[in-house]
Design a protein around this motif. Structure first.
Motif, PDB file in Angstrom:
ATOM      1  N   GLN A 134       5.862 -10.742   0.292  1.00  0.00           N
ATOM      2  CA  GLN A 134       5.739  -9.605   1.198  1.00  0.00           C
ATOM      3  C   GLN A 134       4.257  -9.356   1.463  1.00  0.00           C
ATOM      4  O   GLN A 134       3.583  -8.684   0.695  1.00  0.00           O
ATOM      5  CB  GLN A 134       6.371  -8.351   0.594  1.00  0.00           C
ATOM      6  CG  GLN A 134       6.214  -7.094   1.451  1.00  0.00           C
ATOM      7  CD  GLN A 134       6.887  -7.242   2.797  1.00  0.00           C
ATOM      8  OE1 GLN A 134       8.083  -7.510   2.881  1.00  0.00           O
ATOM      9  NE2 GLN A 134       6.118  -7.092   3.870  1.00  0.00           N
ATOM     10  N   PRO A 135       3.708  -9.941   2.545  1.00  0.00           N
ATOM     11  CA  PRO A 135       2.291  -9.717   2.848  1.00  0.00           C
ATOM     12  C   PRO A 135       2.027  -8.242   3.147  1.00  0.00           C
ATOM     13  O   PRO A 135       2.816  -7.581   3.825  1.00  0.00           O
ATOM     14  CB  PRO A 135       2.054 -10.582   4.088  1.00  0.00           C
ATOM     15  CG  PRO A 135       3.160 -11.586   4.084  1.00  0.00           C
ATOM     16  CD  PRO A 135       4.336 -10.876   3.494  1.00  0.00           C
ATOM     17  N   VAL A 136       0.892  -7.746   2.645  1.00  0.00           N
ATOM     18  CA  VAL A 136       0.517  -6.353   2.857  1.00  0.00           C
ATOM     19  C   VAL A 136      -0.995  -6.262   3.054  1.00  0.00           C
ATOM     20  O   VAL A 136      -1.734  -7.184   2.712  1.00  0.00           O
ATOM     21  CB  VAL A 136       0.921  -5.453   1.664  1.00  0.00           C
ATOM     22  CG1 VAL A 136       2.424  -5.491   1.421  1.00  0.00           C
ATOM     23  CG2 VAL A 136       0.170  -5.856   0.393  1.00  0.00           C
ATOM     24  N   ILE A 137      -1.426  -5.132   3.606  1.00  0.00           N
ATOM     25  CA  ILE A 137      -2.836  -4.761   3.561  1.00  0.00           C
ATOM     26  C   ILE A 137      -2.943  -3.672   2.504  1.00  0.00           C
ATOM     27  O   ILE A 137      -2.547  -2.523   2.737  1.00  0.00           O
ATOM     28  CB  ILE A 137      -3.353  -4.254   4.912  1.00  0.00           C
ATOM     29  CG1 ILE A 137      -3.108  -5.301   6.011  1.00  0.00           C
ATOM     30  CG2 ILE A 137      -4.848  -3.938   4.821  1.00  0.00           C
ATOM     31  CD1 ILE A 137      -3.461  -4.805   7.402  1.00  0.00           C
ATOM     32  N   ALA A 138      -3.433  -4.022   1.321  1.00  0.00           N
ATOM     33  CA  ALA A 138      -3.523  -3.079   0.215  1.00  0.00           C
ATOM     34  C   ALA A 138      -4.731  -2.168   0.414  1.00  0.00           C
ATOM     35  O   ALA A 138      -5.822  -2.628   0.756  1.00  0.00           O
ATOM     36  CB  ALA A 138      -3.642  -3.831  -1.104  1.00  0.00           C
ATOM     37  N   ARG A 139      -4.530  -0.869   0.164  1.00  0.00           N
ATOM     38  CA  ARG A 139      -5.596   0.124   0.340  1.00  0.00           C
ATOM     39  C   ARG A 139      -5.989   0.785  -0.976  1.00  0.00           C
ATOM     40  O   ARG A 139      -6.915   1.587  -1.000  1.00  0.00           O
ATOM     41  CB  ARG A 139      -5.138   1.218   1.316  1.00  0.00           C
ATOM     42  CG  ARG A 139      -4.598   0.731   2.658  1.00  0.00           C
ATOM     43  CD  ARG A 139      -5.687   0.198   3.564  1.00  0.00           C
ATOM     44  NE  ARG A 139      -5.185  -0.038   4.902  1.00  0.00           N
ATOM     45  CZ  ARG A 139      -5.279   0.824   5.912  1.00  0.00           C
ATOM     46  NH1 ARG A 139      -5.843   1.994   5.731  1.00  0.00           N
ATOM     47  NH2 ARG A 139      -4.800   0.512   7.106  1.00  0.00           N
ATOM     48  N   THR A 140      -5.255   0.509  -2.071  1.00  0.00           N
ATOM     49  CA  THR A 140      -5.538   1.118  -3.362  1.00  0.00           C
ATOM     50  C   THR A 140      -5.510   0.046  -4.447  1.00  0.00           C
ATOM     51  O   THR A 140      -4.877  -1.003  -4.288  1.00  0.00           O
ATOM     52  CB  THR A 140      -4.492   2.199  -3.715  1.00  0.00           C
ATOM     53  OG1 THR A 140      -3.223   1.561  -3.961  1.00  0.00           O
ATOM     54  CG2 THR A 140      -4.352   3.227  -2.588  1.00  0.00           C
ATOM     55  N   PRO A 141      -6.165   0.323  -5.593  1.00  0.00           N
ATOM     56  CA  PRO A 141      -6.084  -0.630  -6.711  1.00  0.00           C
ATOM     57  C   PRO A 141      -4.651  -0.886  -7.152  1.00  0.00           C
ATOM     58  O   PRO A 141      -4.298  -2.022  -7.507  1.00  0.00           O
ATOM     59  CB  PRO A 141      -6.899   0.055  -7.809  1.00  0.00           C
ATOM     60  CG  PRO A 141      -7.890   0.901  -7.077  1.00  0.00           C
ATOM     61  CD  PRO A 141      -7.144   1.398  -5.865  1.00  0.00           C
ATOM     62  N   GLU A 142      -3.815   0.141  -7.121  1.00  0.00           N
ATOM     63  CA  GLU A 142      -2.425  -0.024  -7.547  1.00  0.00           C
ATOM     64  C   GLU A 142      -1.678  -1.005  -6.645  1.00  0.00           C
ATOM     65  O   GLU A 142      -0.859  -1.803  -7.109  1.00  0.00           O
ATOM     66  CB  GLU A 142      -1.713   1.334  -7.557  1.00  0.00           C
ATOM     67  CG  GLU A 142      -2.206   2.303  -8.607  1.00  0.00           C
ATOM     68  CD  GLU A 142      -3.551   2.941  -8.283  1.00  0.00           C
ATOM     69  OE1 GLU A 142      -4.224   3.429  -9.213  1.00  0.00           O
ATOM     70  OE2 GLU A 142      -3.938   2.935  -7.080  1.00  0.00           O
ATOM     71  N   GLU A 143      -1.968  -0.940  -5.357  1.00  0.00           N
ATOM     72  CA  GLU A 143      -1.316  -1.860  -4.420  1.00  0.00           C
ATOM     73  C   GLU A 143      -1.811  -3.284  -4.608  1.00  0.00           C
ATOM     74  O   GLU A 143      -1.052  -4.252  -4.421  1.00  0.00           O
ATOM     75  CB  GLU A 143      -1.548  -1.374  -2.991  1.00  0.00           C
ATOM     76  CG  GLU A 143      -0.798  -0.092  -2.676  1.00  0.00           C
ATOM     77  CD  GLU A 143      -1.256   0.573  -1.384  1.00  0.00           C
ATOM     78  OE1 GLU A 143      -0.653   1.597  -1.013  1.00  0.00           O
ATOM     79  OE2 GLU A 143      -2.199   0.066  -0.742  1.00  0.00           O
ATOM     80  N   ILE A 144      -3.064  -3.433  -4.996  1.00  0.00           N
ATOM     81  CA  ILE A 144      -3.585  -4.771  -5.304  1.00  0.00           C
ATOM     82  C   ILE A 144      -2.915  -5.311  -6.562  1.00  0.00           C
ATOM     83  O   ILE A 144      -2.472  -6.467  -6.610  1.00  0.00           O
ATOM     84  CB  ILE A 144      -5.113  -4.728  -5.475  1.00  0.00           C
ATOM     85  CG1 ILE A 144      -5.795  -4.434  -4.138  1.00  0.00           C
ATOM     86  CG2 ILE A 144      -5.627  -6.053  -6.047  1.00  0.00           C
ATOM     87  CD1 ILE A 144      -7.274  -4.151  -4.243  1.00  0.00           C
ATOM     88  N   LEU A 145      -2.814  -4.492  -7.591  1.00  0.00           N
ATOM     89  CA  LEU A 145      -2.195  -4.933  -8.839  1.00  0.00           C
ATOM     90  C   LEU A 145      -0.724  -5.300  -8.639  1.00  0.00           C
ATOM     91  O   LEU A 145      -0.189  -6.167  -9.335  1.00  0.00           O
ATOM     92  CB  LEU A 145      -2.314  -3.844  -9.902  1.00  0.00           C
ATOM     93  CG  LEU A 145      -3.706  -3.657 -10.503  1.00  0.00           C
ATOM     94  CD1 LEU A 145      -3.728  -2.468 -11.436  1.00  0.00           C
ATOM     95  CD2 LEU A 145      -4.150  -4.928 -11.231  1.00  0.00           C
ATOM     96  N   ALA A 146      -0.077  -4.654  -7.677  1.00  0.00           N
ATOM     97  CA  ALA A 146       1.323  -4.975  -7.393  1.00  0.00           C
ATOM     98  C   ALA A 146       1.476  -6.374  -6.809  1.00  0.00           C
ATOM     99  O   ALA A 146       2.590  -6.893  -6.746  1.00  0.00           O
ATOM    100  CB  ALA A 146       1.911  -3.937  -6.438  1.00  0.00           C
ATOM    101  N   ALA A 147       0.367  -6.987  -6.402  1.00  0.00           N
ATOM    102  CA  ALA A 147       0.412  -8.335  -5.824  1.00  0.00           C
ATOM    103  C   ALA A 147       0.062  -9.417  -6.840  1.00  0.00           C
ATOM    104  O   ALA A 147       0.036 -10.596  -6.495  1.00  0.00           O
ATOM    105  CB  ALA A 147      -0.549  -8.423  -4.634  1.00  0.00           C
TER     106      ALA A 147
END
Length: 398
Positions: A126-139
């Motif tokens: 699921q490609p995303v544009i992460a805006r927070t550290p938590e969203e990066i860690l989810a990848a």
């Protein structure tokens, strides 16, 4: 976080199976956006242009007289590294995630293009544009399937982002480099990972069911430097399967045709590359390609333990023997595969020589695939550096 819905025009193209690259499409995601208008120039499988894009991204293309350039691409430095304090749940120690988080926290970028998994499937990209550290860690953790990372590109323009980090593999990064001037960005940073032999989701399921003792509990896996596939399971256990015991006849057809015709294993066009193939077991291999890549790496150097790259052994006989073995779909009995794995782990290629072994094995295989299945593309599609590498070996007559 911004996730993507395919562009209507691109979606229609996909559903009718009329991708310009046809069966060689790597599903990089470019054709899911209105940047599809540039696909004939940008697609790695329609217009091989690594040398020109290297010169634009790094200030020079490869020196074909230098073997390290031929193998590892334009680079300033290489090293082995690992985080002093690993990130829990990371596939390795978390260098990629840490770097992305640091760039976001310091305001170097406003978003990070990365790949999480879908809610229903841990291996579903699921490609995303992460805006927070938590969203990066989810990848964190690799998704070993074809992934449309570039499908978020039109959202970059729509959201007004001006400073972006893109994490991706070679075919995605070549297409990105070809269209980057169209994105309206002030700063683009590219963090690459080496990539080889991705599969469709169905192909991944076949691989897991054919190879692992418990396919439904696999969290992630990797083809490692000890010549074994390492499967990590939900309970934390590690299952190791020797390369030579894989059911080659069953698995020859699971890899995507794009991967079987790819010659950019090392992600030549990224600013900075983080992988494992050129490092000792348990370490990550870091390749700095240009000044921007060095600036990126400097952000996390105080979090890393490092050592120089090393090289030991001679890969060439093993590569030459692997060519007919793969062609014939040879699979050893498991006891013999285990024994051979132990022997090769002790005396086989290590460090950069293991990386060369892996590159040679895949380039010879892929050269034969293109020669047999797309002979009209052979001369233009195989880069000069790959032709020099393949030229070291005796290939079967087509």
């Amino acid at each position: 976080m911004t996730s993507v819905q395919p562009h209507k025009k691109a979606k229609a193209l996909k559903s009718s199976s009329r991708r310009p690259a046809k069966e060689l499409c790597s599903e990089c995601g470019l054709c899911d956006t209105y940047y599809i208008h540039y696909v004939k120039e940008a697609c790695a499988f329609l217009n091989q242009q690594i040398a020109d894009l290297e010169a634009e991204a790094h200030g020079r293309s490869r020196d074909l007289e230098q073997w390290d350039d031929c193998y590892f691409g334009v680079h300033q430095t290489m090293m082995a590294a690992r985080k002093q304090q690993p990130i829990e749940g990371a596939q390795w120690t978390g260098i990629v995630s840490s770097l992305a988080i640091e760039m976001l926290n310091r305001g170097w970028v406003e978003g990070v293009v990365c790949v999480q998994n879908t809610e229903s499937d841990r291996f579903g990209p699921q490609p995303v544009i992460a805006r927070t550290p938590e969203e990066i860690l989810a990848a964190r953790v690799n998704k070993p399937t074809l992934s449309p990372n570039l499908s978020v590109l039109e959202l970059v323009e729509q959201s007004g982002l001006k400073k972006l980090l893109v994490i991706g593999v070679g075919c995605q990064i070549q297409a990105l480099r070809a269209v980057q001037d169209k994105l309206g960005l002030e700063k683009l940073y590219v963090l690459g990972t080496p990539c080889v032999d991705n599969v469709s989701r169905d192909g991944l399921q076949k691989f897991l069911e054919t190879t692992s003792r418990s396919p439904e509990t696999v969290v992630h896996y990797e083809f490692m430097q000890d010549f074994r596939v390492h499967f990590k399971h939900e309970d934390g256990s590690i299952e190791k399967v020797p390369f030579f015991g894989l059911n080659t006849k069953e698995l020859k057809d699971v890899f995507a045709p794009s991967c079987l015709s790819c010659f950019d294993y090392v992600n030549s066009l990224a600013d900075l590359v983080v992988g494992y193939m050129g490092a000792p077991f348990g370490w990550q291999w870091i390749v700095v390609r240009n000044d921007r890549g060095q600036e990126m790496l400097d952000l996390v150097m105080d979090q890393l333990e490092t050592q120089p790259v090393m090289s030991k052994g001679d890969r060439r006989a093993a590569v030459q023997q692997s060519i007919p073995a793969y062609e014939k779909g040879v699979t050893l009995p498991m006891w013999a595969a285990q024994l051979m794995g132990v022997v090769i782990e002790k005396i086989g290629p290590k460090g950069l020589e293991y990386a060369r072994f892996s590159i040679d094995s895949h380039f010879t295989r892929n050269y034969l695939y293109v020669q047999r299945n797309h002979p009209e593309k052979l001369a233009d599609h195989v880069p000069d550096y790959a032709q020099r590498i393949v030229g070291q070996y005796q290939l079967p007559q087509s």
